[in-house]
Design a protein around this motif. Structure first.
Motif, PDB file in Angstrom:
ATOM      1  N   ARG A 195      -8.684  56.055  94.361  1.00 33.33           N
ATOM      2  CA  ARG A 195      -9.030  57.157  93.464  1.00 33.33           C
ATOM      3  C   ARG A 195      -7.906  57.408  92.472  1.00 33.33           C
ATOM      4  N   LEU A 196      -8.298  57.797  91.295  1.00 34.06           N
ATOM      5  CA  LEU A 196      -7.313  58.126  90.274  1.00 34.06           C
ATOM      6  C   LEU A 196      -7.799  59.434  89.667  1.00 34.06           C
ATOM      7  N   GLY A 197      -7.140  60.542  90.019  1.00 36.24           N
ATOM      8  CA  GLY A 197      -7.656  61.829  89.584  1.00 36.24           C
ATOM      9  C   GLY A 197      -9.023  62.078  90.211  1.00 36.24           C
ATOM     10  N   LEU A 198      -9.820  62.922  89.566  1.00 34.02           N
ATOM     11  CA  LEU A 198     -11.110  63.269  90.165  1.00 34.02           C
ATOM     12  C   LEU A 198     -12.243  62.365  89.727  1.00 34.02           C
ATOM     13  N   ASP A 199     -12.122  61.744  88.568  1.00 32.64           N
ATOM     14  CA  ASP A 199     -13.321  61.052  88.080  1.00 32.64           C
ATOM     15  C   ASP A 199     -13.128  59.557  87.842  1.00 32.64           C
ATOM     16  N   GLU A 200     -12.032  59.004  88.332  1.00 32.84           N
ATOM     17  CA  GLU A 200     -11.837  57.567  88.148  1.00 32.84           C
ATOM     18  C   GLU A 200     -11.575  56.893  89.489  1.00 32.84           C
ATOM     19  N   ASN A 201     -12.051  55.682  89.624  1.00 34.33           N
ATOM     20  CA  ASN A 201     -11.819  54.886  90.838  1.00 34.33           C
ATOM     21  C   ASN A 201     -11.630  53.428  90.450  1.00 34.33           C
ATOM     22  N   TYR A 202     -10.726  52.766  91.169  1.00 34.12           N
ATOM     23  CA  TYR A 202     -10.597  51.313  91.038  1.00 34.12           C
ATOM     24  C   TYR A 202     -11.209  50.676  92.283  1.00 34.12           C
ATOM     25  N   LEU A 203     -11.854  49.540  92.102  1.00 30.69           N
ATOM     26  CA  LEU A 203     -12.337  48.774  93.253  1.00 30.69           C
ATOM     27  C   LEU A 203     -11.832  47.348  93.122  1.00 30.69           C
ATOM     28  N   ASP A 204     -11.340  46.797  94.209  1.00 27.14           N
ATOM     29  CA  ASP A 204     -11.029  45.375  94.226  1.00 27.14           C
ATOM     30  C   ASP A 204     -12.225  44.681  94.870  1.00 27.14           C
ATOM     31  N   VAL A 205     -13.007  43.963  94.054  1.00 21.90           N
ATOM     32  CA  VAL A 205     -14.235  43.358  94.581  1.00 21.90           C
ATOM     33  C   VAL A 205     -14.099  41.836  94.723  1.00 21.90           C
ATOM     34  N   THR A 206     -12.848  41.377  94.768  1.00 25.55           N
ATOM     35  CA  THR A 206     -12.608  39.930  94.820  1.00 25.55           C
ATOM     36  C   THR A 206     -13.403  39.262  95.951  1.00 25.55           C
ATOM     37  N   LYS A 207     -13.316  39.865  97.147  1.00 26.86           N
ATOM     38  CA  LYS A 207     -14.005  39.258  98.293  1.00 26.86           C
ATOM     39  C   LYS A 207     -15.516  39.283  98.108  1.00 26.86           C
ATOM     40  N   LEU A 208     -15.975  40.391  97.618  1.00 25.47           N
ATOM     41  CA  LEU A 208     -17.415  40.563  97.397  1.00 25.47           C
ATOM     42  C   LEU A 208     -17.932  39.527  96.404  1.00 25.47           C
ATOM     43  N   VAL A 209     -17.120  39.262  95.387  1.00 22.35           N
ATOM     44  CA  VAL A 209     -17.504  38.274  94.373  1.00 22.35           C
ATOM     45  C   VAL A 209     -17.674  36.905  95.032  1.00 22.35           C
ATOM     46  N   THR A 210     -16.718  36.538  95.882  1.00 25.35           N
ATOM     47  CA  THR A 210     -16.807  35.234  96.554  1.00 25.35           C
ATOM     48  C   THR A 210     -18.076  35.169  97.397  1.00 25.35           C
ATOM     49  N   GLU A 211     -18.333  36.262  98.139  1.00 24.45           N
ATOM     50  CA  GLU A 211     -19.545  36.263  98.969  1.00 24.45           C
ATOM     51  C   GLU A 211     -20.792  36.109  98.115  1.00 24.45           C
ATOM     52  N   LYS A 212     -20.819  36.838  96.999  1.00 28.11           N
ATOM     53  CA  LYS A 212     -21.990  36.773  96.111  1.00 28.11           C
ATOM     54  C   LYS A 212     -22.132  35.386  95.514  1.00 28.11           C
ATOM     55  N   GLN A 213     -20.980  34.806  95.145  1.00 33.09           N
ATOM     56  CA  GLN A 213     -21.027  33.477  94.519  1.00 33.09           C
ATOM     57  C   GLN A 213     -21.630  32.460  95.476  1.00 33.09           C
ATOM     58  N   ASN A 214     -21.363  32.684  96.783  1.00 27.32           N
ATOM     59  CA  ASN A 214     -21.903  31.760  97.773  1.00 27.32           C
ATOM     60  C   ASN A 214     -23.414  31.915  97.936  1.00 27.32           C
ATOM     61  N   SER A 215     -23.907  33.127  97.614  1.00 20.88           N
ATOM     62  CA  SER A 215     -25.332  33.344  97.851  1.00 20.88           C
ATOM     63  C   SER A 215     -26.189  33.208  96.589  1.00 20.88           C
ATOM     64  N   ILE A 216     -25.598  33.340  95.418  1.00 14.65           N
ATOM     65  CA  ILE A 216     -26.387  33.163  94.190  1.00 14.65           C
ATOM     66  C   ILE A 216     -25.713  32.126  93.302  1.00 14.65           C
ATOM     67  N   ASN A 217     -26.487  31.473  92.471  1.00 11.89           N
ATOM     68  CA  ASN A 217     -25.803  30.555  91.563  1.00 11.89           C
ATOM     69  C   ASN A 217     -26.015  30.921  90.095  1.00 11.89           C
ATOM     70  N   ASN A 218     -26.589  32.114  89.893  1.00 12.16           N
ATOM     71  CA  ASN A 218     -26.818  32.535  88.523  1.00 12.16           C
ATOM     72  C   ASN A 218     -25.767  33.572  88.131  1.00 12.16           C
ATOM     73  N   GLY A 219     -24.752  33.160  87.389  1.00 10.70           N
ATOM     74  CA  GLY A 219     -23.666  34.071  87.036  1.00 10.70           C
ATOM     75  C   GLY A 219     -23.857  34.720  85.682  1.00 10.70           C
ATOM     76  N   ASN A 220     -24.959  35.439  85.519  1.00 13.93           N
ATOM     77  CA  ASN A 220     -25.180  36.103  84.228  1.00 13.93           C
ATOM     78  C   ASN A 220     -24.228  37.257  84.014  1.00 13.93           C
ATOM     79  N   LEU A 221     -23.809  37.414  82.759  1.00 14.79           N
ATOM     80  CA  LEU A 221     -22.963  38.553  82.430  1.00 14.79           C
ATOM     81  C   LEU A 221     -23.855  39.766  82.186  1.00 14.79           C
ATOM     82  N   VAL A 222     -23.489  40.901  82.776  1.00 11.93           N
ATOM     83  CA  VAL A 222     -24.271  42.130  82.573  1.00 11.93           C
ATOM     84  C   VAL A 222     -23.416  43.105  81.772  1.00 11.93           C
ATOM     85  N   GLY A 223     -24.000  43.712  80.748  1.00 12.41           N
ATOM     86  CA  GLY A 223     -23.268  44.691  79.949  1.00 12.41           C
ATOM     87  C   GLY A 223     -22.546  44.045  78.782  1.00 12.41           C
ATOM     88  N   TYR A 224     -21.507  44.730  78.305  1.00  8.85           N
ATOM     89  CA  TYR A 224     -20.784  44.274  77.118  1.00  8.85           C
ATOM     90  C   TYR A 224     -19.579  43.430  77.511  1.00  8.85           C
TER      91      TYR A 224
END
Ligand code: TTP
Ligand code: MG
Length: 541
Positions: free
Chosen positions: A100-129
């Motif tokens: 948490r950073l103050g009341l309205d900001e948060n950082y997440l380290d999703v490195t592990k989650l990314v690896t897990e997702k990469q193993n389960s999907i092969n479509n790496g589309n970019l979402v957003g800007y």
């Protein structure tokens, strides 16, 4: 070569206080809305921003640019805090690496989650800007990882909206600094990723050093003395020259930041290290008025403590005195002392315990202010700075026996002043560490946070060893009689001596009980008389 191995998401809630008010009262959604604290509009919804209302604008100014501005008082932070914690809790469903950073900001380290997702999907589309361009993308694998990061960010933001009806922005990058910076590039309710090939462009786009999030006002000022005002000028500085002023560590960090490098990990957030409230006031000159103000503060503070769920151990008083001869020199003084955790039974203050606490608080006050002379107080603050966890003893043998223990203990240690059904674990079970915005950057943003420092506590459940519950006392307060009560080693002796005798005894007893629980369990246990159920059970083992 920079490290691209991590995927970090920074989430920032849009016009936070204003959104909470709009969620609570949807009729505000289509009106320009400002949140006021004293004479300032601390934030406003995006409709009001279209009229030119900006953060921290004077109400008078805001009304000029937006005469229809609806103002809601945002001085009570209770709801904002509730929503803030709910957001963090939602994020913790994805990873425990949430900071948490103050009341309205948060950082997440999703490195592990990314690896897990990469193993389960092969479509790496970019979402957003995305920020910058997508030419010459790095081939170390970070491009694909960051793309998956954008998918996770979208999922998280959708969940926050679904559960709490709050819109957010997200930044996705290889480190915290870049994620925070790129998060602001498309607002509101949008997300942006930056790939390593556009990092330098992003940094130069900040233009001024003061726009780098982790560089505080004092540093900006020192740098400007060397004619270093822009990010580019900082990038061109020689590290050894900077080191002469800032020391080598800070010089290296500053240079790294200017190039968008940041190796700081996302630190798991836990509960605040202190919970406090401060009220500035017109000069108060009478002790009775001080007492009534402090009593109000104490009651408000207890609401926060109850919400937090831990039991306070140390109370701190802050006083700002007005200096007639030099009004600019008003200084804050603080005094603190330990309090008996038994005062906070079930986190409710009985009238008697409230009176005891007020005695302690007023003793602290008299240590800071000589009440025999005239005084002018312009700020009063109360905070609890150390805590013990309230144990959940459900489904344990101890829980099963709790009633017995209490009856037994009542008989065994009838001389003791009070007993709390709340038991504390050795503080060594917790690993605390700071994880907030540096005070420098908080000051930079000119914010005031009620819970001023956030800390982490380990997730290990507190284990209550039966043998740690000693019910027999070898040192009862009655033994102390009218003798001087010893001052616990971590107390301010002067403050302690000024407490009434009964309170000194309580503080000492609290310390003694803790000491007995935390040290030499086995030794002291052997010395105790085997006349309690727990002793009996232990012997049977
Ligand atoms: P911010 O994230 O700076 O602002 P915000 O969430 O209102 O708007 P944005 O969409 O630009 O992110 O601050 C979060 C909350 O903190 C804000 O809603 C009100 C409060 N706040 C203060 O109390 N004092 C301040 O000086 C600022 C800047 C914000
Ligand atoms: Mg925000």
């Amino acid at each position: 070569m920079d490290d691209h191995s991590r995927t970090i998401i920074h989430i920032d809630i849009d016009c936070f206080y204003a959104q909470v008010e709009m969620v609570k009262n949807p009729s505000l959604v289509h009106q320009p809305l400002g949140i006021k604290q004293k004479n300032i509009v601390v934030t406003s919804n995006y409709l009001a921003r279209e009229y030119g209302v900006t953060k921290c604008m004077l109400i008078s100014e805001a009304k000029k640019v937006c005469p229809n501005l609806v103002l809601v008082n945002g001085e009570d932070l209770y709801d904002y805090r509730q929503y803030s914690y709910k957001v963090t809790q939602l994020l913790q469903n994805y990873t425990d690496l949430v900071e948490r950073l103050g009341l309205d900001e948060n950082y997440l380290d999703v490195t592990k989650l990314v690896t897990e997702k990469q193993n389960s999907i092969n479509n790496g589309n970019l979402v957003g800007y995305f920020y910058g361009n997508t030419d010459l993308l790095c081939e170390c694998g970070c491009t694909e990882r960051l793309k998956v990061g954008t998918q996770i960010a979208q999922e998280i933001r959708d969940l926050i909206y679904k559960e709490l009806k709050l819109t957010t922005c997200a930044g996705i990058a290889q480190n915290k600094l870049l994620a925070k910076i790129v998060c602001t590039k498309n607002k509101p309710n949008k997300q942006t990723v930056v790939f390593p090939n556009s990092v330098n462009e992003l940094m130069l786009d900040l233009n001024l050093v003061k726009n780098i999030p982790y560089i505080g006002n004092a540093t900006v000022e020192q740098l400007s003395n060397f004619n270093v005002k822009t990010v580019e000028e900082l990038q061109n500085c020689d590290v050894n020259e900077l080191a002469k002023v800032f020391g080598i560590e800070k010089a290296k960090n500053m240079l790294d930041f200017s190039f968008g490098r940041d190796t700081a990990p996302v630190k798991k957030t836990g509960k605040p290290q202190s919970i406090g409230l401060e009220d500035s006031c017109r000069a108060i000159t009478a002790e009775r008025e001080i007492e009534s103000k402090l009593q109000q503060l104490l009651l408000r503070l207890m609401v926060l403590v109850k919400e937090d769920g831990r039991i306070p151990k140390t109370i701190k008083l802050t006083v700002r005195k007005f200096n007639n001869s030099n009004p600019q020199s008003a200084t804050r003084e603080t005094r603190q002392c330990n309090v008996n955790t038994a005062l906070f039974k079930d986190l409710e203050l009985t009238e008697a315990n409230q009176a005891k606490l007020m005695k302690i608080i007023m003793t602290l006050f008299r240590k800071v202010v000589d009440i025999k002379r005239s005084f002018h107080i312009t700020l009063l603050g109360l905070s609890f700075t150390k805590f013990v966890e309230k144990l959940s003893v459900r489904n344990t043998l101890v829980s099963f026996l709790t009633k017995d223990i209490e009856v037994q203990s009542f008989i065994d240690i009838a001389n003791q002043n009070s007993r709390s059904p709340v038991r504390e674990a050795s503080t060594s079970s917790y690993a605390y560490y700071d994880n907030v915005d540096s005070p420098e950057s908080l000051a930079k943003r000119g914010r005031f946070f009620v819970a001023d420092r956030i800390a982490e506590f380990s997730d290990s459940p507190i284990k209550l060893g039966v043998a740690t519950l000693r019910l027999n006392s070898t040192e009862s307060p009655m033994d102390l009689g009218e003798k001087t009560v010893p001052c616990p080693p971590d107390n301010d002796e002067e403050v302690f001596r000024a407490l009434p005798n009964d309170l000194q005894t309580e503080v000492w007893e609290d310390y003694r009980r803790k000491r007995e629980r935390t040290i030499g369990n086995s030794k002291s246990f052997k010395r105790s008389k085997p006349n309690s159920i727990l002793n009996y059970l232990n012997k049977e083992k």
